[in-house]
Write a protein that holds these residues in place. Structure first.
Motif, PDB file in Angstrom:
ATOM      1  N   VAL A 124       0.861  -1.190   0.000  1.00  8.15           N
ATOM      2  CA  VAL A 124       0.000   0.000   0.000  1.00  8.15           C
ATOM      3  C   VAL A 124       0.891   1.231   0.000  1.00  8.15           C
ATOM      4  O   VAL A 124       1.761   1.386   0.878  1.00  8.15           O
ATOM      5  CB  VAL A 124      -0.934   0.016   1.238  1.00  8.15           C
ATOM      6  CG1 VAL A 124      -1.804   1.264   1.210  1.00  8.15           C
ATOM      7  CG2 VAL A 124      -1.773  -1.254   1.269  1.00  8.15           C
ATOM      8  N   ASP A 125       0.693   2.093  -0.983  1.00  3.65           N
ATOM      9  CA  ASP A 125       1.415   3.362  -1.048  1.00  3.65           C
ATOM     10  C   ASP A 125       0.594   4.399  -0.303  1.00  3.65           C
ATOM     11  O   ASP A 125      -0.335   4.996  -0.845  1.00  3.65           O
ATOM     12  CB  ASP A 125       1.634   3.770  -2.503  1.00  3.65           C
ATOM     13  CG  ASP A 125       2.567   4.966  -2.622  1.00  3.65           C
ATOM     14  OD1 ASP A 125       2.959   5.502  -1.561  1.00  3.65           O
ATOM     15  OD2 ASP A 125       2.910   5.355  -3.747  1.00  3.65           O
ATOM     16  N   ALA A 126       0.940   4.625   0.979  1.00  2.00           N
ATOM     17  CA  ALA A 126       0.194   5.569   1.819  1.00  2.00           C
ATOM     18  C   ALA A 126       0.810   6.958   1.799  1.00  2.00           C
ATOM     19  O   ALA A 126       0.358   7.838   2.531  1.00  2.00           O
ATOM     20  CB  ALA A 126       0.130   5.044   3.262  1.00  2.00           C
ATOM     21  N   ASP A 127       1.842   7.170   1.005  1.00  2.00           N
ATOM     22  CA  ASP A 127       2.441   8.501   0.888  1.00  2.00           C
ATOM     23  C   ASP A 127       1.697   9.248  -0.201  1.00  2.00           C
ATOM     24  O   ASP A 127       2.150   9.376  -1.346  1.00  2.00           O
ATOM     25  CB  ASP A 127       3.925   8.380   0.558  1.00  2.00           C
ATOM     26  CG  ASP A 127       4.637   9.711   0.672  1.00  2.00           C
ATOM     27  OD1 ASP A 127       3.961  10.723   0.964  1.00  2.00           O
ATOM     28  OD2 ASP A 127       5.869   9.753   0.467  1.00  2.00           O
ATOM     29  N   MET A 128       0.518   9.753   0.154  1.00  2.00           N
ATOM     30  CA  MET A 128      -0.350  10.390  -0.834  1.00  2.00           C
ATOM     31  C   MET A 128       0.145  11.780  -1.224  1.00  2.00           C
ATOM     32  O   MET A 128      -0.335  12.352  -2.196  1.00  2.00           O
ATOM     33  CB  MET A 128      -1.776  10.465  -0.285  1.00  2.00           C
ATOM     34  CG  MET A 128      -2.437   9.089  -0.151  1.00  2.00           C
ATOM     35  SD  MET A 128      -4.112   9.162   0.517  1.00  2.00           S
ATOM     36  CE  MET A 128      -3.768   9.522   2.241  1.00  2.00           C
ATOM     37  N   ARG A 129       1.092  12.325  -0.466  1.00  2.00           N
ATOM     38  CA  ARG A 129       1.640  13.639  -0.821  1.00  2.00           C
ATOM     39  C   ARG A 129       2.708  13.507  -1.913  1.00  2.00           C
ATOM     40  O   ARG A 129       2.861  14.404  -2.743  1.00  2.00           O
ATOM     41  CB  ARG A 129       2.239  14.304   0.416  1.00  2.00           C
ATOM     42  CG  ARG A 129       1.219  14.486   1.551  1.00  2.00           C
ATOM     43  CD  ARG A 129       1.903  15.043   2.784  1.00  2.00           C
ATOM     44  NE  ARG A 129       1.016  15.072   3.942  1.00  2.00           N
ATOM     45  CZ  ARG A 129       0.253  16.118   4.266  1.00  2.00           C
ATOM     46  NH1 ARG A 129       0.296  17.210   3.517  1.00  2.00           N
ATOM     47  NH2 ARG A 129      -0.520  16.070   5.332  1.00  2.00           N
ATOM     48  N   ASN A 130       3.457  12.432  -1.874  1.00  2.00           N
ATOM     49  CA  ASN A 130       4.521  12.218  -2.867  1.00  2.00           C
ATOM     50  C   ASN A 130       4.590  10.728  -3.195  1.00  2.00           C
ATOM     51  O   ASN A 130       5.508  10.027  -2.792  1.00  2.00           O
ATOM     52  CB  ASN A 130       5.857  12.718  -2.319  1.00  2.00           C
ATOM     53  CG  ASN A 130       6.973  12.623  -3.337  1.00  2.00           C
ATOM     54  OD1 ASN A 130       6.728  12.602  -4.537  1.00  2.00           O
ATOM     55  ND2 ASN A 130       8.199  12.533  -2.850  1.00  2.00           N
ATOM     56  N   PRO A 131       3.628  10.198  -3.938  1.00  2.00           N
ATOM     57  CA  PRO A 131       3.608   8.754  -4.227  1.00  2.00           C
ATOM     58  C   PRO A 131       4.783   8.350  -5.125  1.00  2.00           C
ATOM     59  O   PRO A 131       5.191   9.089  -6.011  1.00  2.00           O
ATOM     60  CB  PRO A 131       2.259   8.565  -4.928  1.00  2.00           C
ATOM     61  CG  PRO A 131       1.928   9.899  -5.492  1.00  2.00           C
ATOM     62  CD  PRO A 131       2.492  10.922  -4.552  1.00  2.00           C
ATOM     63  N   PRO A 145      -4.870   9.843  -6.713  1.00  2.00           N
ATOM     64  CA  PRO A 145      -4.722  11.294  -6.877  1.00  2.00           C
ATOM     65  C   PRO A 145      -4.434  11.960  -5.536  1.00  2.00           C
ATOM     66  O   PRO A 145      -4.965  11.548  -4.499  1.00  2.00           O
ATOM     67  CB  PRO A 145      -6.071  11.732  -7.442  1.00  2.00           C
ATOM     68  CG  PRO A 145      -6.667  10.490  -8.024  1.00  2.00           C
ATOM     69  CD  PRO A 145      -6.200   9.369  -7.173  1.00  2.00           C
ATOM     70  N   PRO A 146      -3.584  12.969  -5.495  1.00  2.00           N
ATOM     71  CA  PRO A 146      -3.264  13.641  -4.222  1.00  2.00           C
ATOM     72  C   PRO A 146      -4.496  14.321  -3.654  1.00  2.00           C
ATOM     73  O   PRO A 146      -5.095  15.185  -4.301  1.00  2.00           O
ATOM     74  CB  PRO A 146      -2.181  14.644  -4.610  1.00  2.00           C
ATOM     75  CG  PRO A 146      -1.621  14.145  -5.899  1.00  2.00           C
ATOM     76  CD  PRO A 146      -2.757  13.472  -6.604  1.00  2.00           C
ATOM     77  N   PRO A 147      -4.900  13.990  -2.418  1.00  2.00           N
ATOM     78  CA  PRO A 147      -6.061  14.630  -1.805  1.00  2.00           C
ATOM     79  C   PRO A 147      -5.641  15.934  -1.118  1.00  2.00           C
ATOM     80  O   PRO A 147      -4.478  16.148  -0.814  1.00  2.00           O
ATOM     81  CB  PRO A 147      -6.523  13.597  -0.779  1.00  2.00           C
ATOM     82  CG  PRO A 147      -5.278  12.903  -0.382  1.00  2.00           C
ATOM     83  CD  PRO A 147      -4.396  12.881  -1.606  1.00  2.00           C
ATOM     84  N   PRO A 148      -6.588  16.798  -0.846  1.00  2.00           N
ATOM     85  CA  PRO A 148      -6.237  18.044  -0.154  1.00  2.00           C
ATOM     86  C   PRO A 148      -5.972  17.832   1.327  1.00  2.00           C
ATOM     87  O   PRO A 148      -5.300  18.662   1.950  1.00  2.00           O
ATOM     88  CB  PRO A 148      -7.471  18.929  -0.381  1.00  2.00           C
ATOM     89  CG  PRO A 148      -8.595  17.962  -0.591  1.00  2.00           C
ATOM     90  CD  PRO A 148      -8.004  16.763  -1.276  1.00  2.00           C
ATOM     91  N   ASN A 149      -6.471  16.748   1.912  1.00  2.00           N
ATOM     92  CA  ASN A 149      -6.329  16.529   3.365  1.00  2.00           C
ATOM     93  C   ASN A 149      -5.955  15.073   3.647  1.00  2.00           C
ATOM     94  O   ASN A 149      -6.791  14.296   4.098  1.00  2.00           O
ATOM     95  CB  ASN A 149      -7.628  16.882   4.080  1.00  2.00           C
ATOM     96  CG  ASN A 149      -8.836  16.182   3.456  1.00  2.00           C
ATOM     97  OD1 ASN A 149      -8.720  15.592   2.368  1.00  2.00           O
ATOM     98  ND2 ASN A 149      -9.973  16.228   4.145  1.00  2.00           N
ATOM     99  N   PRO A 150      -4.715  14.660   3.395  1.00  2.00           N
ATOM    100  CA  PRO A 150      -4.359  13.249   3.615  1.00  2.00           C
ATOM    101  C   PRO A 150      -4.495  12.812   5.076  1.00  2.00           C
ATOM    102  O   PRO A 150      -4.892  11.675   5.349  1.00  2.00           O
ATOM    103  CB  PRO A 150      -2.890  13.193   3.155  1.00  2.00           C
ATOM    104  CG  PRO A 150      -2.702  14.372   2.267  1.00  2.00           C
ATOM    105  CD  PRO A 150      -3.603  15.419   2.806  1.00  2.00           C
TER     106      PRO A 150
END
Length: 770
Positions: A600-607, A650-655
């Motif tokens: 799981v790639d949980a780094d949604m700010r910089n995948p 897609p990068p969310p506004p509030n990870p």
């Protein structure tokens, strides 16, 4: 997966999950080692060498810069030439006749010897000698210079000085200003001072020789000054001595001429007789034949000892062949025995499984028989060599015995001719003794006048130097190298002191108090490991990188009582430390064991995971956490068997808000329900954002990534402090980007081997069950 495995958007009957509900399952608070332990740690020699090797280019630049400066300074300096003359100075003048016949007080003479030599050294540095040399060579160019009047400006300034400060300045001028204003006197004093400054007197240790050296920019003038100084010094000593008696000297010289003629006549007769009888004299007590007899006798004794030793050795070899192999240093037998021992061990181990008539067992038996035959052949060769040595020693002993007997007969015949030779030798010795006595008597002439000779003589006159003495390029370069090395080491240790990063694997436990789970070396560019390092674990399972990550997987399997954690969060202090690569590599390693793994790639700010796997990232974790009900369609297969990936999306506004919701726990629980044995989460860094803290409270098991020579200890401590305050304890740490020279015991066997792939039947069965 079927429809029954669909991940719903919400689990019925489960209320909003709060992070506080997970707190009872946390382990005990982590106790970080106090920072004093690191300060008390003393650096070893190995640590110092590692520090120096790390900054080798800095040290080399400083060293080269220092060498360049030393060389340029040497080339720009004015050359100075040194001319040296060697004098012999006795402690006191030799007396021509000693009335005490050597009965003087020896202790007193030894006590006065040091003082006498020191006096001579100071005379060489005396002002009187310097003035005579200057006058002899006309070095004083100040003659004819008119006397200069006292400067009026100084008197006026002195008259104007008032107060305490003026008195201090006046006293300073008096200390630094000569009392005389006569320019001729000042100029001569300057020449004398320069002459004494350029003159050096260096006694040669354990001898009566003295080196007198003169430095000057003109090589010819330097040689002239050195030779003139030595000559004038000898003349000054000679003037203090009286001349020897002319009558005694003439008489002894006449006697010496007559005695010399008689000595030469007796030596001529001795030489003619020796040539007539063909007697070659070595010294006064032996000749060539007797010397040859002694040498043959000694050689015969040694040959007898060697023959006895070889007889004993031959018997020992016949009794124990191994002793012959050891004495001849034959390593082949040891290698054969070692190989046979390995075959014997393999044969006994396989005997538990196979019968003796099994082909593999028979093959091992044939190999052992071949080795036995080879060992026997080597024993036979050794015995033949020892026998040959014994026969050679016996033959040598017989030849030497014959030579000794033959030489003994010649020696007895020669002794008869030696009687007349001895008479002539005694006559020569008598004449030589009389000649030596007269020669010594010549030095003792003049009893009444107590004549003496000079105690100073010139051994070597100074020659014009061909090359400058100063500056010395080699010495300056060595000094520059020493200074550069010192400054370079100082700069290296200053840089190392300012470098607050983790450099060596042992610092993980020593400075951070975390167990070291593994060390990942720097990717090898020559082998292509620097591209897609994570997938390289799958493409090249025998590579160094793959073996390093397998060691991390093994450490994780022993980190808990129930084996490897089923849910694992991989995080780091900051970005670019290798956490995403580590997460992918560990996921591949667990998948290679036959377990179904979800990455799981949980780094949604910089995948990053989708880039390494070259898969699309249009949908992923952010969609699932945002009430997307597509479920299993968000999970994508990979080229690695048993490995599936949930990209970041897609990068969310509030990870952080998405991660704090219940969807992530529902995802983890559902993944376990549908058959995923391990869920590995690639989390964002700790510092700066709260995403990994939220993930850690839901996943619990964390693996902390530290980049060697990059991550600062202060930042690591801040990250660990944040985790500790949130009740999180990392399972351990992994050091990435470690240079291969620093792996030591952590990675000395990387690349030695790799796990063999599982049989296709088992892999297919596992894929079918998934």
């Amino acid at each position: 997966m079927g429809k029954s495995d669909t991940l719903p958007s919400a689990v019925a009957g489960r209320a909003q999950t709060d992070l506080a509900l997970r707190q009872p399952y946390l382990p005990q608070p982590w106790q970080q080692r106090p920072p004093e332990d690191e300060e008390e740690h003393s650096l070893s020699l190995h640590d110092l060498l590692q520090i120096v090797f790390k900054h080798k280019w800095t040290l080399l630049v400083v060293l080269l810069l220092s060498l360049v400066i030393s060389g340029v300074n040497t080339f720009l300096s004015r050359p100075v030439y040194r001319a040296t003359t060697v004098l012999q100075i006795d402690s006191r003048p030799q007396r021509v006749v000693d009335f005490n016949n050597g009965g003087a007080d020896v202790e007193q003479m030894q006590a006065d010897e040091y003082m006498a030599l020191r006096t001579q050294y100071e005379l060489l540095r005396s002002r009187s000698l310097a003035e005579r040399v200057i006058d002899e060579l006309q070095l004083d160019h100040s003659r004819g210079v008119p006397m200069a009047a006292a400067p009026t400006g100084a008197a006026t300034a002195a008259a104007q000085e008032e107060g305490y400060i003026g008195r201090i300045l006046s006293g300073y001028r008096k200390l630094s200003t000569p009392s005389s204003t006569d320019q001729r006197l000042l100029s001569r004093e300057g020449v004398i001072g320069a002459f004494l400054g350029s003159l050096s007197v260096d006694p040669v240790q354990n001898s009566r020789l003295v080196r007198v050296s003169v430095d000057n920019t003109d090589p010819t003038l330097a040689a002239r000054i050195a030779n003139t100084t030595a000559q004038i010094f000898v003349s000054l000593g000679q003037e203090r001595r009286t001349e020897t008696s002319a009558y005694a000297k003439t008489f002894l010289e006449e006697q010496l001429v007559q005695m010399k003629a008689r000595l030469e006549e007796s030596e001529r007769k001795l030489n003619q007789y020796a040539q007539q009888k063909q007697i070659l004299q070595l010294d006064e007590k032996t000749n060539v034949l007797s010397q040859t007899y002694i040498e043959y006798a000694n050689a015969l004794a040694k040959a007898e000892q060697e023959r006895i030793r070889l007889e004993s050795h031959l018997a020992e070899v016949k009794r124990n062949p191994d002793s012959g192999a050891q004495s001849l240093q034959v390593k082949t037998i040891g290698n054969y025995k070692e190989a046979r021992g390995k075959l014997e061990l393999e044969y006994q181990q396989n005997l538990r499984i196979y019968k003796p008539d099994y082909p593999k067992m028979q093959q091992l038996k044939v190999q052992m028989d071949e080795l036995d035959n080879q060992i026997k052949a080597e024993y036979g060769t050794i015995l033949t060599v020892v026998k040959s040595q014994h026969e050679a020693a016996k033959q040598l002993e017989a030849d030497l015995s014959h030579k000794v007997e033959q030489t003994r007969k010649q020696l007895l015949s020669t002794q008869d001719n030696g009687i007349e030779l001895n008479l002539l030798k005694r006559e020569v010795d008598t004449n030589r003794t009389l000649y030596d006595g007269l020669l010594q008597r010549l030095k003792q002439v003049g009893v009444a006048s107590n004549l003496t000779t000079n105690n100073v003589s010139i051994v070597d006159a100074a020659a014009q130097p061909l090359f400058p003495y100063k500056p010395n390029l080699q010495s300056n370069l060595m000094a520059g190298m020493g200074i550069g090395l010192f400054l370079g080491l100082c700069l290296v240790f200053v840089l190392e002191f300012m470098d607050d990063s983790i450099k060596f694997p042992e610092e993980i436990e020593r400075a951070l108090g975390l167990p070291l789970m593994g060390v990942i070396p720097v990717a090898d560019r020559k082998r292509g490991e620097d591209k897609d390092v994570g997938l390289n674990v799958h493409h090249d399972p025998r590579s160094t990188m793959a073996e390093a990550y397998r060691s991390v997987r093994t450490a994780l399997q022993f980190s808990t009582s129930h084996g490897a954690p089923t849910r694992l969060l991989v995080t780091s202090t900051t970005r670019d430390e290798g956490k995403s690569t580590t997460a992918l590599a560990l996921a591949i390693n667990f998948a290679q064991m036959g377990h179904r793994v979800l990455l799981v790639d949980a780094d949604m700010r910089n995948p990053t995971v989708h880039k390494m796997l070259t898969i699309p990232n249009e949908i992923g974790l952010s969609n699932l956490l945002s009430a997307d009900s597509r479920g299993e369609t968000l999970i994508q297969p990979t080229e690695v068997p048993n490995l599936s990936v949930l990209t970041a999306g897609p990068p969310p506004p509030n990870p952080v808000d998405l991660l704090m919701g219940p969807k992530l726990l529902q995802l983890l629980d559902k993944a376990a329900a549908v058959g995923f044995s391990h869920v590995i989460v690639d989390g964002p860094p700790i510092l700066g954002i709260a995403d990994s803290i939220v993930l850690g409270n839901q996943i619990q098991d964390m693996l902390f990534i530290v980049r060697a020579r990059s991550t600062r200890k202060s930042n690591i401590r801040d990250a660990l402090r944040r985790m500790r305050l949130s009740g999180l304890v990392p399972r351990g740490a992994v050091l990435t980007f470690a240079p291969s020279r620093e792996l030591q015991g952590y990675g000395s066997y990387y690349g030695y081997g790799a796990e063999h792939p599982r049989p296709a039947q088992n892999g297919g069965l596992l894929r079918q069950q998934s």
